[in-house]
Structures are given as structure tokens and as C-alpha cells.
Scaffold this active site. Structure first.
Site, PDB file in Angstrom:
ATOM      1  N   PRO B 157      46.583  27.639  43.825  1.00 25.27           N
ATOM      2  CG  PRO B 157      48.806  27.635  43.159  1.00 25.27           C
ATOM      3  CD  PRO B 157      47.625  26.744  43.278  1.00 25.27           C
ATOM      4  N   GLY B 160      44.427  35.480  38.190  1.00 25.68           N
ATOM      5  CA  GLY B 160      43.394  36.314  37.585  1.00 25.68           C
ATOM      6  C   GLY B 160      42.110  35.548  37.313  1.00 25.68           C
ATOM      7  CB  THR B 162      41.701  34.709  32.603  1.00 27.48           C
ATOM      8  OG1 THR B 162      43.112  34.549  32.757  1.00 27.48           O
ATOM      9  CG2 THR B 162      41.279  36.063  33.111  1.00 27.48           C
ATOM     10  CB  SER B 163      42.187  28.913  33.936  1.00 23.47           C
ATOM     11  OG  SER B 163      41.976  27.615  33.432  1.00 23.47           O
ATOM     12  CG  PHE B 230      39.940  40.517  33.465  1.00 29.00           C
ATOM     13  CD1 PHE B 230      39.426  41.517  34.284  1.00 29.00           C
ATOM     14  CD2 PHE B 230      39.460  40.420  32.168  1.00 29.00           C
ATOM     15  CE1 PHE B 230      38.455  42.393  33.815  1.00 29.00           C
ATOM     16  CE2 PHE B 230      38.501  41.286  31.685  1.00 29.00           C
ATOM     17  CZ  PHE B 230      37.977  42.287  32.502  1.00 29.00           C
ATOM     18  CB  SER B 231      45.597  37.001  32.810  1.00 27.34           C
ATOM     19  OG  SER B 231      46.203  37.870  31.875  1.00 27.34           O
ATOM     20  CE1 TYR B 501      43.646  32.289  21.014  1.00 31.97           C
ATOM     21  CE2 TYR B 501      41.282  32.240  20.682  1.00 31.97           C
ATOM     22  CZ  TYR B 501      42.365  32.367  21.525  1.00 31.97           C
ATOM     23  OH  TYR B 501      42.164  32.561  22.855  1.00 31.97           O
TER      24      TYR B 501
END
Lengths: 671, 581
Positions: B157, B160, B162-163, B230-231, B501
Site C-alpha cells: 500500500p 502519501g 512520506t515514510s 503530503f501524508s 526529536y
């Protein structure tokens, strides 16, 4: 393995490490006062949280860890938390240092005076991989640092601080035994020069342990100062390295395991004395004459020693060792993720064995860099010739032993360009209190035979000489211990088959693991090292799974056997005592005097010539071995701990030690 | 047989070898000044005068050493390994598909450094999808999955794209035909239920479209991951995504009420849309975070909220990172976190300054200068220590103002000074353009990546310090010639911990294999995170990048549970992207 990182630096013959700088030289040529008041601005830890010694105390008392333990203790004892908190505060008050630069300067001044009279040289290693002090300075700047010197004398920690001051390095805080505190004025002086005091035993005292460990960890995390302590726990009275105590090492490693600091660096330091100030004091102590309680006046009386010559001191700073790299793949730090970090927990088995392993490695690093004087070789020979020997023979054998020692990697300080006869005679002169030369024969001094002495007194005097002399021989044991155990194993084994010799070797290692620095779990490696060294020196050959002594190896093996002879005999005497003499209600306290008088009887009757068995150190180690091997066990009756003896097991251990019983059977008998 | 070729607009306007829209990118112009091209963002068309200095000083890079990427070489692509029988049956259904080279390459990757680097170096991938298909609705997906099972083809699958975990990479050992199932045509809102404040949405919808469409009716989901331009919704569900404003709206698992998913065993969905159920372990949680290994999410019922009446940005300056973390912890303790609260460390604060656009008004810069004077001289903040928290409040006006006061009062207790709305807003504007910066770095021999974790409060500082130090140390040991940039920010607060992060970049000149070096360093950094009590991932997921730590993370038994679900749901490994397990 951690050993790969540590061992890679080992072969001492390969590296140039005999450059030393005499720090007294400059002191002899310049003003002591100027030196004491000179500008002192050491590099500090980059993550330092600046705080005063007093602030440290409140940080400790307010820490989550201590608060948790206070509540716990309060719940268990029913006392109000406030009272427990007060107790903690008292403990901390008694413990804490009050490092002050003015006191350090005072010591810098007075110690210089004292050192200049007592010692000829104080030598510090100069170059290895770049200068040691640049490495140490960098380590101190980057990480919390733990200084781990060997411990042979009271002098050790004053000397350490003195040297660090000399090199403009950060002064350490030092874990010192409570016994110093008895000396009122000196105790406070030491406190102000960075010592903090811990009780000798506080086994079950949770609160004490919490205050103590939090105090150390707070200083480490904040980078307050390098932390210094003695892995051996106490001064070695025998000059043999003591098996390391891992409690404090555990404490200083924990902040790393828990991620509170990025890394901690350990610095092994070897301090070798040509003559130890406490030399004869130690021998008497080992023989059961209680040591004088440390008191200021006692120390002043000790001024007498100021008139004597104690030769030189060598201090060797090893490479800082990163706990992070040692622990890689050995300790899974994730284990610490599941419980809040302030809750004290017993270290896991994995951690425990890592810490033990590291402790042994560090002690071996200390041993490897101990500087040995020619006298150490001579003492080893003299002890195998108690009736004395010709000076020329002694010289000849000393030279032979020098070769053997060097081939086994000893770090010998043998004077260059000096005739060997001169080396021997000047060593004899320095140790004239222990040894005398008459009519070309050299023998141990046997105390003053004037007046009427009882046979016991004569024996006692003789024992003092032997034990003092042994303390020098002991300094070289780490060089020979593995080959020596192999030599005994070859001698005792039923055949020359390698596995039989190994069985025997491994039995001896187990037996002597409290006596010598033999890392548990390293037996195979130790065996290989021993074989390698003996093969290299041409003493044995390995032929098709057999270990065969060569012709020229006979003398080496007989020397090595002789080196361990007193230990083998001593342990057998202890076994004998347990089989023949010990009663059922023998308490732990009674053990030492009882075994001592048993040995005295044997010696007086002419059935035993080994004086070293009179040493309480050996007696304690032998008992520890028997307890560990299950031949003796502790039973608690009422308030007293008594020793329960399995005579069959003790007997078979005794026979195996004496080579009268093959190793395998001893093990079976125990089962 | 001829394939039906379809061109869908998204691919046309987006870069094939970098982040985002083709028209938007950073570059150093002929004068050496940085600018951001295009018209889509607030920063677009602006000159960023300080970026060059920052860039050159931080990385030891030079804007003169430009490296232009090659163009797509379709010839280098492995030939499509098509399953003719599957193709025949698929053609019969009328669902569009393609095996054009650019369609296939576009869906062969996500945005990991190694993927983008391979594209830019013209190296491409060992294995790419053999074909792409565009189902239009749930039933199309059912048909495709049935055919895939019938003909034993592998389905991956694609939402988007963006992974950042290697989740979209095709396993090189996969011998079957690989079909990339692109959900982009399933992008409708099926209905909105205003009584229950939920909406039924097709899973292929892209975040910004979803938000825009809902806004038209006065609603929003409030789910705003940094990738939301994008996702896709399906991707959020499949990776357990987290949005910037989760403090008000919740993370994806809190937002989802109902999921419909097509698996090789058939369709799984719950029979009602009750807000909470006690019916054994929640089956939604097998799907949330399944990373495309079990099936395709086709439709989702999701909570919606009325658009908040009032929105206000804010910022606070702290003397150091420690104070900032202590403040965030207190805010979390009092459960008064604004919609978003983020704490940047000093490195990011400096970086934020480097992204300041040219100011035309002298007056503005005068004010700026005054502020700096006030903070550094008057308040004694060290410019190399201080750090900034950015805030976003949402709700009705009165409550927002009240809330704002509460938060600023807490901040003041930790030495924090309010630093204005503009600084806060700028921080959030930058969120979307930061991703474009990596491409600029790659133009000048700088590799960069970000990774994240979640960690209990008491370990936040230790973890940040140790991970940064580990990165620096590893770079040195692996021969990186220049000091790396390491930076972190606390991006989410929870009752029991925070999401952290990390950004990490270095100049790779002098390295034979920069990507390999980079991966070794990231690997070490992840080890360090785990050793310091951090999680394997807070919201990026596991993909293939972090598979090796799964066992350690969730235990043997835990892994066995997930495996047995996979074995039951997909015994033939039709969803064969090999993520996670």
C-alpha cells in the site's frame, strides 16, 4: 571481552615505560613556600555544576534517593521520618569532606619538608602515549574520573593529592577509613584536604549506605572533583594486592548504567615503595600484636621514622579506562529502564560480574605497573634459604632471577651501568634492619638475642623478620603467580597430561583465589598465560597434550615451587588444625588465635618450619577458601557465629594441596 | 497487452528525488545569498541573508562546492516483473494501473536519507514495484486484494509516500510481482455526522486536503503531523501518527472511531461506532501501527471539531535547556499544555535565527536588537545557552487568554521570559519548510536526518545529552572530518513523559560511503536512546529501519503475538513489505 582492551597494553617488555620524573628534584632546588602558594588553576570537568562542599550536603539530603530510603527506614522502624532525616544528616556530617585549598597548600609545604627527609626520590612516570597528565587532564575535563591507586601505606592518599597539586590537576575527594578520624587534629586536616570518612563496616545499615552512596554519586554526577578510593579496601599489610572490594566501584559505575552521565573514566595508579614506612608495624599486626590506634601523638612519636632512609617511591599513572567501552555488549543498560532511578536496587548478576571483572582487571593493571627493586628479587631468594647463603651465591641467583622476572614481564627498576655486586650491597644496606651480612654469608636478622628470651619470644622475633621479608617477596608474586601455580600443578599432577595438569591448576586457583589476584572465570586464560611464559623461558615443552619439564627448566620450576611453598604449607596447617584440633563450638573470633597457637606448637615441636602460617592474613584467606569451597560453614548460634567443619572435605583438600591426592578425588569427596 | 496509463497530478508537481513541491526549494543564488523559491509558503520568494554564514560555519561547508543531482535514468530501472494472469484479471475490473518507469520509481521509496541519496546519486534501487494501481474506492481495493491472493502477487500500500523508516522499500528478495497500491484516488469525505461530530473519510485523502474540505463546513480534525501537506489518513493509521496539536485533539489512535480494512482474509470492521468498547483487546490496535503488513485501510470514521474561534501563538525564552524542560514538565503536571508546546535547544534557536528573512524596515531590526540586549545583557542569558519554547493556543478567546496567562506564569517560575507572538508563529511556519533544507544540504555535501523517541520525564535531559554526545563521538570514530550538528527539541508533552526529536547533520566530504557512515551513527544513536530509557519510536514507526530492535522492545512473547496475527490474517504474505516483524 574487556580483557582485550586492557590486555592489549600488557606486555611490558615491549613498551618503553621506564621514563620517570623525580618530582622532589625541583623541590630540592627551589623554595617550598613559593611552591605552596603558587598559582593553582586546574582544568575542571566541562559539565561541572559549581557548588560548595556545603551545598553538596543539602543536595544529598534532598535527593529522591535519600528521601525514599528515609521513608522506607521510617516505615520499618516506626520512627518519624524527621528523626531518620536527622540521623542521615548526622551521618553525612561525620562523613563529608571540606576540601579547602589553604589546607592543601599547608600540606604542600609540610609534606615537601617531610618527603625530602624521608625519600630519595618520588618518581612519576613521564611518557607513554603522550604524557599521562595530559591524558588525565583531558579525561577530567571530559568525564567524571575515578582515581584508583594501590594501597600499601598511609602515605598513599596524601601522596596522590600532593602529586596532583604538583601537576596542577584537579584535587580528588578521597574515601578514607573512619580510623583516621580518631586522630583529632589530623583527621580534620585530612578532611580539609579532601578526605571523606566511611565506617569500616555498615553491612546492614540501609540508611548509612544510602547517605554514603548518594554522597559519592552526587559528587560524581556534578563533576565536583575526581573521586579517589582504594579498590583493595584497606592497606595491604602484606604488600600483596588484596582481592578487590566492589562496593564503591559499583557506586561509581551506577550513574553511567543509569544514563546520568555519559561515561566514567577509571584511572589505575600504582604506588610502589622501596621501603614502606609501616614495614615492621605490619609484621607485628599480622602476628596478632594489635596495631596502635591511630592517634595524633602516635604519629608524632613516629617522627623517629623521619631519621630513616626509605629509598624512593614510584608512582605510575595508567591510561584512563572508559567504563562505557568496557561495558559495551556486557551490560544491558535497558535493564535500568523499568524502575525509577532513585530506588536502590541490588545490581543484576550480569552487572555484578561485570563490576567484579573490571575490579580485577584494574588491580592487575595496578600490579603490572608496580616498580620492583632488586631487593624484591633478593628477598624472594632469601626466603627460600632461611639458614642464609653466600653473598656471591645470592648475587648470582639474583641475577638469574632478574632474567626470569624480566621474561615474565616484571617492571624492574635495576640501576643502569652499576656493577651487580654494588646493586646487591646497596640493597642490603638499605634493608639492614632485616638482613645482615657476616663472614660473607647473608641471612635474615633474627631479632636481638640478648638477654633471656623464651622460645616463644624467639619464635616471634624470627617470625617478624620472615614476614617483613615476605612483604618484599610478595611484591613480585603477581609476576610469577600463574607460572608458579603451573609449576606446583605439574609437580602435583599424577601425570604430565595437559588436562590433568589443568585440573590441578584449576584446583589451586580456586583454593588460592582469596590469596592472589586470580580473576574468577579466567582460569583457562591464566593457564594459557602460564604455559606461554614457561614455554617462552624454555622451562617446559608441550608435546602432544603433555607438559614436560626441560632439563634447564628444573631450576626455574624448583624456584617457582619454592615461591608457593609457604602458602601450600600454611593452608595445609590450617586444614590440619580443623581436622585435629578445632572443637565444635569454635567461633569465628576464636579462630585466628587458636590456629596461631596451633602453629606455634607445631613450630616449637620442630614439626613445621613455615613461619608465614603465623600471619593472620594467610589464616583469614585460608578460612575464606574453606568457606567458599564448602569444607567449613558458618552456623549462627544465638549471637555467635561458629564454624562447622566437614572434616572429610577438609582432609581431602589438605591432601590435594600436599599432592597426596589427585585433584579429581578431592572434588568428589567434597560432593 | 497494453497497460492503461494514467497520469495523476500529484506526481507532476512534486519532486521525484527530494522533499515536497518541485517549485519550492532552498538555493544559494549567484550572490551567495540563500533564498526559498516558489509561492506556496510564507517564506517563499524571500532572501535569507544569515543562512549562508550559519551553513558554512556550522558544517565547514562552502556554498561554492555545489553538487548537482543527475536526472532520472529510466534505463537503470530493473525491468517490470509482471504477473500476466493478474494483469489480465485486473484489466477486466477496469481499475487503472501502470508500469511506467517514473510511476514505479516514485512509489519505490520514502524519505529516508539513504533513499533520497540513492535517487540523487542516480543509483536507484535494487527492487522497485513492478506496477502501480489506483483503486477508486473500498470495493476496488477488495477486488485488487482478492486478485492478488488468487495470483500470489505482493501488494504494498502507498499513501502519501512520506515514510522515514524504509517502510516503502521493496524487499530485494521478493521474487513475485510487486504491486504498489496507490490510495490517492480514494480521497473523499463520504459523510459528516454533526450530531456525533464524526466524519467518514476515505483513507487515501491527504492531510491538507482533509483539513481544507472540513474547514469549508466549519470543522477540522486538528490532526496536524509535520508531514500533513503530503501524508495520508491511511498512512497515519498504519504508523500510529501523532499531530502537533495532540494536546487538544489527541493522537491518531484517539481520533479514530472506526476503521475499515481489507485483508487477505477479508474485510475487518467493527459493527458499531460506540465511543469505547470492552470487547477484548481492541482490534483497531492490530491495524494502528501495522505498517501495511496486514492489509489496506480503506475508510475511517474520525472525530471532527468545530474550527476554534481564536488562535494565538506565543514563545518563551529560557536561560538554558534544563530550565525549559523543567517548565514543560510542570506544564504537563498541571495538565495545562497549550494545543502545541515545543522546546528547541540552543542549536535550533541559532538555526532559527539563520532562517530569518531579510528585513526591510530599520525599525524592526532596532526592536530586535533591543530585545537581544534586554535578554542577554539585562537578564544575563547566555546566547549560547538560552533556548526557546514555541506555543500555540486554540479555543475561545477568553479561555485562550486565561490559558496563556497560566502557562506564562509557570514559565516565569523557571526563569522563562515571554518572547512574543512572532517568534512563536515563525517557529510553526518553519516546521513545513525545514524538510526542504535537507535537499539544500545534499547540494553541498551535507547529509542530514531527524529521528524521534519518547521518554519518561526524569530521563529527558540525560537522554538528550547522552544521545548528542554519542553522535559526536561516533562521528569522530567513523572518520567524519567535520564537527556534526546535533540538536534536539521536545515536541510533545504527556502526563508521564515527552517526545523528543533529534536533528543530526554533517559535512561528508572525505568519506567514501557517507550513507553507510550516517547509518552507523544513527544506529549507535538509537542504541543510546534505548539504553537511556527512550522508546524505539514515538510516531515514525519501525519499518525496516528499526526492525532489529523490535524483539528487545516488546519481548519475544510480544513479537510472537504480532507474528501470529500476521500469520492468521495474511498467511501467504501478500502484504509483503516486510515491515515491523
Amino acid at each position: 571481552m574487556a580483557s582485550t582492551t586492557l590486555y592489549s597494553q600488557r606486555d611490558p617488555m615491549l613498551k618503553k615505560r621506564d621514563d620517570f620524573e623525580d618530582i622532589l628534584e625541583e623541590r630540592r632546588n627551589s623554595s617550598d613556600l613559593k611552591y605552596a602558594v603558587r598559582c593553582y588553576a586546574p582544568v575542571l570537568y566541562k559539565g561541572l555544576t559549581p557548588c560548595k562542599a556545603n551545598m553538596l550536603k543539602s543536595m544529598v539530603l534532598q535527593s529522591d534517593h535519600l528521601r525514599y530510603v528515609i521513608n522506607q527506614v521510617s516505615q520499618e522502624s516506626g520512627e518519624a521520618p524527621d528523626i531518620i532525616h536527622e540521623e542521615a544528616s548526622v551521618i553525612l556530617e561525620e562523613m563529608a569532606h571540606r576540601l579547602k585549598i589553604s589546607t592543601v597548600r599547608f600540606f604542600a609545604f609540610t609534606l615537601t619538608k617531610a618527603f625530602k627527609t624521608l625519600f630519595q626520590h618520588i618518581c612519576v612516570n613521564e611518557e607513554e602515549y603522550g604524557s599521562w597528565y595530559i591524558n588525565l587532564q583531558q579525561a577530567i575535563q571530559e568525564h567524571p574520573v575515578v582515581l584508583l591507586p594501590s594501597h600499601r601505606s598511609y602515605m598513599d592518599f596524601l601522596l596522590m593529592s600532593y602529586i596532583l597539586y604538583t601537576y596542577d590537576l584537579a584535587l580528588p575527594v578521597i574515601a578514607a577509613g573512619m580510623d583516621f578520624m580518631g586522630m583529632k587534629f589530623i583527621g580534620e586536616m585530612l578532611r580539609m584536604s579532601g578526605a571523606f570518612f566511611i565506617r569500616r563496616s555498615f553491612g546492614g545499615d540501609k540508611l548509612y549506605w544510602a547517605v554514603f552512596s548518594e554522597y559519592v554519586k552526587t559528587m560524581l554526577r556534578n563533576g565536583f572533583a575526581p573521586i579517589e578510593f582504594f579498590l583493595e579496601g584497606t592497606r595491604s599489610r602484606t604488600c600483596k594486592s588484596l582481592t578487590p572490594k566492589i562496593g564503591l566501584l559499583n557506586i561509581v559505575m551506577e550513574p553511567f548504567f543509569k544514563g546520568e552521565v555519559f561515561d566514567v573514566h577509571l584511572v589505575p595508579i600504582s604506588i610502589s615503595y622501596e621501603r614502606i614506612l609501616e614495614e615492621s608495624l605490619y609484621a607485628r599486626e599480622l602476628l596478632g600484636v594489635p596495631k596502635p590506634k591511630e592517634s595524633t601523638s602516635g604519629l608524632l612519636k613516629a617522627r623517629r621514622i623521619l631519621s630513616e632512609n626509605y629509598g624512593s617511591i614510584h608512582v605510575y599513572f595508567g591510561q584512563p579506562v572508559s567504563i562505557r567501552s568496557l561495558a559495551q555488549d556486557k551490560v544491558n543498560r535497558c535493564k535500568y529502564n523499568l524502575v525509577p532511578r532513585h530506588i536502590p536496587r541490588k545490581p543484576t548478576k550480569e552487572t555484578q560480574s561485570f563490576v567484579t571483572d573490571t575490579a580485577y582487571r584494574i588491580v592487575r593493571l595496578q600490579e603490572d605497573s608496580m616498580v620492583l627493586k632488586p631487593w624484591v628479587l633478593m628477598a624472594s631468594i632469601l626466603l627460600q634459604n632461611l639458614e642464609g647463603l653466600e653473598l656471591s651465591l645470592l648475587t648470582e641467583q639474583t641475577l638469574w632471577l632478574r632474567g626470569l622476572a624480566q621474561s615474565c614481564g616484571a617492571f624492574l627498576d635495576w640501576p643502569d651501568h652499576t656493577p651487580s655486586a654494588k646493586v646487591v650491597s646497596s640493597s642490603l644496606a638499605l634493608h639492614r634492619g632485616l638482613v645482615c651480612v657476616s663472614g660473607g654469608r647473608v641471612s635474615l636478622v633474627l631479632g636481638e638475642p640478648q638477654g633471656l628470651v623464651t622460645p616463644e619470644e624467639a619464635l616471634f622475633n624470627r617470625a617478624v623478620s620472615v614476614l617483613s621479608c615476605a612483604s618484599y617477596r610478595n611484591q613480585i608474586l603477581h609476576v610469577f603467580i600463574r607460572p608458579a601455580i603451573l609449576a606446583v600443578a605439574i609437580h602435583n599432577a599424577a601425570s604430565s597430561k595437559k588436562d590433568e595438569v589443568f585440573n590441578c591448576f584449576s584446583f589451586l586457583c580456586k583454593m588460592f583465589s582469596d590469596e592472589f589476584i586470580l580473576c574468577p572465570g579466567d582460569t583457562v586464560q591464566d593457564f594459557e598465560e602460564a604455559c606461554y611464559l614457561l614455554v617462552k623461558s624454555g622451562s617446559v615443552q608441550t608435546l602432544q597434550q603433555n607438559i614436560v619439564v626441560t632439563d634447564r627448566g628444573q631450576s626455574t620450576l624448583s624456584f617457582l615451587n619454592g615461591l608457593l611453598e609457604s602458602f601450600l604449607q600454611g593452608y595445609q596447617v590450617v586444614c590440619q588444625y580443623f581436622c585435629e584440633e578445632a572443637c565444635d563450638s569454635l567461633t569465628e573470633k576464636q579462630y585466628i588465635p587458636a590456629v596461631r597457637s596451633f602453629a606455634v606448637k607445631l613450630i616449637l615441636a620442630g614439626n613445621l618450619r613455615c613461619y608465614e602460617v603465623l600471619s593472620s592474613d594467610m589464616q583469614k584467606n585460608a578460612l575464606a577458601a574453606l568457606l567458599r569451597l564448602g569444607a567449613v560453614s558458618k552456623v549462627k548460634v544465638a549471637d555467635q557465629v561458629t564454624l562447622k567443619v566437614n572434616k572429610l572435605a577438609v582432609n581431602s583438600l589438605e591432601d590435594t594441596l600436599g599432592g597426596r591426592l589427585p585433584t579429581q578425588k578431592a572434588v568428589l569427596a567434597r560432593l | 497487452m497494453s497497460a492503461t496509463v494514467h497520469c495523476f497530478p500529484r506526481q507532476e508537481i512534486m519532486k521525484w528525488n527530494g522533499w515536497g513541491y518541485s517549485d519550492s526549494k532552498f538555493l544559494f543564488n549567484k550572490k551567495g545569498q540563500a533564498e526559498f523559491t516558489g509561492k506556496r509558503y510564507r517564506l517563499s520568494g524571500m532572501i535569507l541573508p544569515s543562512l549562508q554564514d550559519w551553513f558554512e560555519n556550522t558544517f565547514g561547508a562552502s556554498v561554492k562546492q555545489h553538487k548537482s543531482p543527475p536526472s532520472l535514468n529510466a534505463g537503470a530501472l530493473p525491468p517490470a516483473n509482471l504477473n500476466e494472469a493478474f494483469l489480465q484479471d485486473l484489466t477486466a475490473t477496469g481499475i487503472p494501473f501502470s508500469h511506467e518507469a517514473d510511476d514505479r520509481v516514485f512509489r519505490a521509496h520514502g524519505h529516508c536519507l539513504h533513499e533520497i541519496f540513492a535517487l540523487r546519486e542516480g543509483r536507484g534501487f535494487q527492487r522497485v514495484p513492478d506496477m502501480v494501481t489506483w483503486p477508486n474506492c473500498h470495493n476496488d481495493v477488495v477486488k485488487i486484494v482478492e486478485l492478488a491472493c488468487k495470483h500470489n502477487v505482493c501488494v504494498i500500500p502507498y499513501g502519501g509516500g512520506t515514510s522515514v523508516t524504509g517502510a516503502l522499500e521493496c524487499p530485494p528478495e521478493e521474487m513475485r510481482c510487486i504491486v504498489s497500491l496507490d490510495t490517492s484516488q480514494m480521497n473523499r469525505i463520504l459523510w459528516i455526522d454533526e450530531k456525533n461530530l464524526v466524519a467518514r473519510i476515505e483513507a487515501g485523502i491527504i492531510g491538507q486536503d482533509l483539513e481544507r474540505l472540513l474547514n469549508e463546513g466549519g470543522y477540522c480534525t486538528g490532526h496536524e503531523p509535520d508531514s500533513m501537506e503530503f501524508s495520508s489518513l491511511g498512512g497515519w493509521v498504519a504508523t500510529r501518527a501523532s499531530g502537533m496539536k495532540k494536546n487538544v485533539y489527541g493522537n491518531i489512535e484517539d481520533l479514530v472511531v472506526h476503521i475499515k480494512v481489507v485483508t487477505p482474509r477479508g474485510v475487518m470492521e467493527k459493527s458499531c461506532q460506540g465511543p469505547r468498547m470492552s470487547t477484548g483487546p481492541d482490534v483497531h490496535h492490530f491495524i494502528l501501527g501495522s505498517e501495511g503488513t496486514l492489509g489496506v485501510v480503506t475508510e475511517v470514521t474520525m472525530k471532527i471539531r468545530p474550527i476554534p474561534e481564536y488562535r494565538k501563538y506565543g514563545s518563551v525564552v529560557f536561560p538554558n535547556f534544563e530550565a525549559g524542560v523543567a517548565c514543560l514538565r510542570e506544564v504537563a503536571k498541571q495538565r495545562c499544555a497549550p494545543a502545541s508546546i515545543r522546546l528547541m535547544d540552543n542549536e535550533q534557536f541559532q538555526f532559527g535565527h539563520a532562517l530569518k528573512p531579510q528585513v526591510s524596515s530599520i525599525f524592526t531590526s532596532f526592536v530586535e536588537g533591543l530585545k537581544k540586549f534586554y535578554i542577554t545583557k539585562f537578564k544575563g542569558f547566555d546566547p549560547h545557552q538560552l533556548c526557546v519554547a514555541t506555543l500555540l493556543f486554540e479555543g475561545d478567546r477568553e479561555r485562550v487568554l486565561q490559558h496563556e496567562k497560566q502557562v506564562y506564569d509557570i514559565a516565569a517560575k523557571f526563569g522563562g521570559l515571554a518572547a512574543g507572538e512572532d517568534n512563536g508563529q515563525r517557529g510553526y511556519i518553519l516546521t513545513f519548510v525545514i524538510a526542504y533544507l535537507r535537499d539544500l544540504g545534499l547540494d553541498y555535501y551535507v547529509v542530514a536526518e531527524s529521528f524521534e523517541t519518547s521518554v519518561p520525564w526524569d530521563r529527558v535531559l540525560d537522554l538528550c545529552r547522552n544521545v548528542k554526545e554519542r553522535i559526536i563521538r561516533e562521528c569522530k570514530e567513523r572518520g567524519v572530518q567535520f564537527q556534526p550538528l546535533t540538536s534536539c527539541r521536545v515536541t510533545q508533552t504527556y502526563d508521564a513523559g515527552a517526545c523528543v526529536y533529534f536533528y543530526f547533520a554533517f559535512n561528508y566530504r572525505g568519506l567514501a560511503d557517507p550513507v553507510h557512515t550516517y547509518e552507523q551513527v544513527e544506529h549507535a544513536a538509537r542504541d543510546e536512546i534505548l539504553a537511556n530509557g527512550g522508546s524505539l519510536s514515538h510516531h515514525h514507526g519501525v519499518g525496516k529501519l528499526r526492525k532489529e530492535w523490535m524483539k528487545e522492545s516488546i519481548s519475544d512473547v510480544g513479537l510472537g503475538m504480532l507474528r501470529s496475527v500476521k500469520e492468521y490474517v495474511d498467511p501467504d504474505n501478500i502484504f509483503g513489505n516486510r515491515n515491523l516483524l
